[in-house]
Scaffold this motif. Structure first.
Motif, mmCIF file in Angstrom:
data_model
loop_
_atom_site.group_PDB
_atom_site.id
_atom_site.type_symbol
_atom_site.label_atom_id
_atom_site.label_comp_id
_atom_site.label_asym_id
_atom_site.label_seq_id
_atom_site.Cartn_x
_atom_site.Cartn_y
_atom_site.Cartn_z
ATOM 1 N N ARG A 90 0.872 -1.176 0.000
ATOM 2 C CA ARG A 90 0.000 0.000 0.000
ATOM 3 C C ARG A 90 0.904 1.219 0.000
ATOM 4 N N LEU A 91 0.437 2.298 -0.618
ATOM 5 C CA LEU A 91 1.149 3.579 -0.513
ATOM 6 C C LEU A 91 0.132 4.648 -0.868
ATOM 7 N N ALA A 92 -0.022 5.606 -0.011
ATOM 8 C CA ALA A 92 -1.021 6.639 -0.294
ATOM 9 C C ALA A 92 -0.678 7.930 0.446
ATOM 10 N N VAL A 93 -1.119 9.031 -0.157
ATOM 11 C CA VAL A 93 -0.946 10.367 0.421
ATOM 12 C C VAL A 93 -2.337 10.956 0.649
ATOM 13 N N ASP A 94 -2.535 11.561 1.795
ATOM 14 C CA ASP A 94 -3.808 12.222 2.109
ATOM 15 C C ASP A 94 -4.087 13.325 1.080
ATOM 16 N N GLN A 98 -1.628 16.028 -1.281
ATOM 17 C CA GLN A 98 -1.205 15.476 -2.573
ATOM 18 C C GLN A 98 -0.584 16.538 -3.478
ATOM 19 N N ALA A 99 0.210 16.063 -4.454
ATOM 20 C CA ALA A 99 0.835 16.914 -5.474
ATOM 21 C C ALA A 99 1.843 17.893 -4.886
ATOM 22 N N ARG A 100 2.476 17.504 -3.782
ATOM 23 C CA ARG A 100 3.528 18.348 -3.191
ATOM 24 C C ARG A 100 4.827 17.564 -2.995
ATOM 25 N N GLY A 101 4.927 16.443 -3.672
ATOM 26 C CA GLY A 101 6.171 15.671 -3.609
ATOM 27 C C GLY A 101 6.224 14.626 -2.507
ATOM 28 N N PHE A 102 5.156 14.514 -1.718
ATOM 29 C CA PHE A 102 5.198 13.540 -0.616
ATOM 30 C C PHE A 102 5.097 12.094 -1.109
ATOM 31 N N GLY A 103 4.362 11.871 -2.198
ATOM 32 C CA GLY A 103 4.268 10.520 -2.758
ATOM 33 C C GLY A 103 5.644 10.040 -3.196
ATOM 34 N N GLU A 104 6.358 10.916 -3.885
ATOM 35 C CA GLU A 104 7.724 10.586 -4.310
ATOM 36 C C GLU A 104 8.614 10.321 -3.096
ATOM 37 N N TRP A 105 8.497 11.156 -2.083
ATOM 38 C CA TRP A 105 9.317 10.995 -0.882
ATOM 39 C C TRP A 105 9.031 9.644 -0.218
ATOM 40 N N ASP A 132 -5.969 1.957 -9.195
ATOM 41 C CA ASP A 132 -6.352 2.683 -10.412
ATOM 42 C C ASP A 132 -5.615 4.008 -10.547
ATOM 43 N N GLY A 133 -5.023 4.206 -11.694
ATOM 44 C CA GLY A 133 -4.443 5.512 -11.980
ATOM 45 C C GLY A 133 -3.053 5.713 -11.426
ATOM 46 N N ALA A 134 -2.596 4.811 -10.550
ATOM 47 C CA ALA A 134 -1.289 5.020 -9.930
ATOM 48 C C ALA A 134 -0.168 4.317 -10.705
ATOM 49 N N GLU A 139 5.622 3.969 -12.916
ATOM 50 C CA GLU A 139 6.433 3.860 -14.139
ATOM 51 C C GLU A 139 7.428 5.021 -14.255
ATOM 52 N N ARG A 140 7.045 6.166 -13.727
ATOM 53 C CA ARG A 140 7.979 7.311 -13.722
ATOM 54 C C ARG A 140 9.272 6.995 -13.007
ATOM 55 N N TYR A 141 9.175 6.070 -12.023
ATOM 56 C CA TYR A 141 10.350 5.759 -11.206
ATOM 57 C C TYR A 141 11.023 4.456 -11.628
ATOM 58 N N GLY A 142 10.698 3.972 -12.814
ATOM 59 C CA GLY A 142 11.405 2.812 -13.369
ATOM 60 C C GLY A 142 10.729 1.475 -13.140
HETATM 61 C C1 LIG Z 1 -0.460 8.378 -6.295
HETATM 62 C C2 LIG Z 1 -0.015 9.191 -5.057
HETATM 63 C C3 LIG Z 1 0.667 8.258 -4.061
HETATM 64 C C4 LIG Z 1 0.953 10.304 -5.503
HETATM 65 O O1 LIG Z 1 1.318 11.080 -4.372
HETATM 66 P P1 LIG Z 1 1.549 12.654 -4.480
HETATM 67 O O2 LIG Z 1 2.126 13.133 -3.218
HETATM 68 O O3 LIG Z 1 0.295 13.285 -4.950
HETATM 69 O O4 LIG Z 1 2.623 12.711 -5.668
HETATM 70 P P2 LIG Z 1 3.926 13.648 -5.781
HETATM 71 O O5 LIG Z 1 3.539 15.052 -5.546
HETATM 72 O O6 LIG Z 1 5.030 13.090 -4.973
HETATM 73 O O7 LIG Z 1 4.248 13.427 -7.315
HETATM 74 C C5 LIG Z 1 5.524 13.067 -7.790
HETATM 75 C C6 LIG Z 1 5.467 13.098 -9.302
HETATM 76 O O8 LIG Z 1 4.570 12.076 -9.763
HETATM 77 C C7 LIG Z 1 3.526 12.655 -10.554
HETATM 78 N N1 LIG Z 1 2.293 11.945 -10.240
HETATM 79 C C8 LIG Z 1 1.566 12.033 -9.102
HETATM 80 N N2 LIG Z 1 0.510 11.200 -9.158
HETATM 81 C C9 LIG Z 1 0.571 10.589 -10.360
HETATM 82 C C10 LIG Z 1 -0.243 9.623 -11.004
HETATM 83 N N3 LIG Z 1 -1.338 9.107 -10.432
HETATM 84 N N4 LIG Z 1 0.123 9.216 -12.248
HETATM 85 C C11 LIG Z 1 1.233 9.723 -12.841
HETATM 86 N N5 LIG Z 1 2.046 10.642 -12.268
HETATM 87 C C12 LIG Z 1 1.712 11.065 -11.047
HETATM 88 C C13 LIG Z 1 3.487 14.110 -10.145
HETATM 89 O O9 LIG Z 1 2.976 14.914 -11.192
HETATM 90 C C14 LIG Z 1 4.920 14.409 -9.837
HETATM 91 O O10 LIG Z 1 5.628 14.695 -11.025
HETATM 92 P P3 LIG Z 1 6.560 16.021 -11.144
HETATM 93 O O11 LIG Z 1 7.645 15.830 -10.126
HETATM 94 O O12 LIG Z 1 7.025 15.995 -12.556
HETATM 95 O O13 LIG Z 1 5.654 17.159 -10.809
HETATM 96 C C15 LIG Z 1 -1.213 9.909 -4.387
HETATM 97 O O14 LIG Z 1 -1.824 10.777 -5.290
HETATM 98 C C16 LIG Z 1 -2.269 8.990 -3.798
HETATM 99 O O15 LIG Z 1 -2.134 8.546 -2.673
HETATM 100 N N6 LIG Z 1 -3.344 8.732 -4.547
HETATM 101 C C17 LIG Z 1 -4.458 7.948 -4.049
HETATM 102 C C18 LIG Z 1 -4.083 6.582 -3.632
HETATM 103 C C19 LIG Z 1 -3.337 5.832 -4.690
HETATM 104 O O16 LIG Z 1 -3.715 5.816 -5.854
HETATM 105 N N7 LIG Z 1 -2.249 5.202 -4.228
HETATM 106 C C20 LIG Z 1 -1.354 4.428 -5.011
HETATM 107 C C21 LIG Z 1 -1.827 3.032 -5.187
HETATM 108 S S1 LIG Z 1 -1.404 1.918 -3.920
#
Ligand SMILES: CC(C)(COP(=O)(O)OP(=O)(O)OC[C@H]1O[C@@H](n2cnc3c(N)ncnc32)[C@H](O)[C@@H]1OP(=O)(O)O)[C@@H](O)C(=O)NCCC(=O)NCCS
Length: 165
Positions: A90-94, A98-105, A132-134, A139-142
């Protein structure tokens, strides 16, 4: 300095967390702490430093069987005697963060922990179950999609080690 900590149900407000996906919210709320207590999974959270009970995001780690047949030929051969991979279950950001780099971190933090684990108890790949959608996010990270499943992706530990430096 941002730092992840183990989920602590006495401290972290699990009910407040909302990433927009009920299944993930519910996992954090009802499963994560129990599963950790049973040594089935570990869940780490990133706290908001303005209020340590607020969870910015979380991830859950465990192991999973590798389906060798779904790996590219080159890797099937290299890892044919291997049975397990690390799993980002699991991995998720509130939503509020979202969209502030915490998902990447969080992803990088999870991968560092998995590399450290693999340095002691070796396993060759990291697998992620993308909701869905993630998929594009990973893929951005390889990460690369498995040939037979829509939402499962993998990356080799050696590629992670190389990109983390
Ligand atoms: C998907 C998720 C983890 C991303 O977290 P976030 O904090 O919003 O993402 P970040 O701000 O760290 O984004 C890092 C980069 O990834 C991109 N990105 C974020 N979500 C993306 C997505 N769903 N698809 C493609 N790219 C995405 C961002 O645009 C950003 O790119 P940039 O550096 O060029 O601007 C978050 O949106 C989330 O929890 N979503 C709901 C739950 C979910 O789908 N979880 C994953 C499945 S287990």
């Amino acid at each position: 300095m941002m730092n992840s900590v183990l989920l602590d149900k006495a401290k972290h407000d699990r009910n407040r967390f909302n990433c927009g996906i009920d299944e993930l919210n519910n996992y954090l709320k009802v499963m994560a702490s129990q599963q950790a207590k049973k040594d089935n999974t570990r869940t780490f959270v990133l706290e908001d430093d303005r209020n340590n009970s607020h969870i910015i995001g979380f991830y859950t780690l465990t192991m999973t069987p590798i389906d060798l047949k779904a790996l590219p030929d080159r890797l099937q051969e290299k890892h044919h005697s291997s049975t397990s991979g690390g799993l980002i279950a699991r991995l998720a950001v509130d939503n509020r963060y979202q969209a502030r780099g915490f998902g990447e971190w969080l992803l990088i933090d999870a991968l560092r922990k998995l590399v450290a684990a693999s340095d002691s108890v070796a396993f060759p790949v990291v697998i992620v179950d993308a909701k869905d959608g993630a998929k594009d996010f990973y893929e951005r990270y390889g990460f690369q999609a498995f040939s037979d499943t829509e939402n499962k992706l993998f990356i080799t530990i050696s590629d992670v080690r190389e990109s983390l430096g």
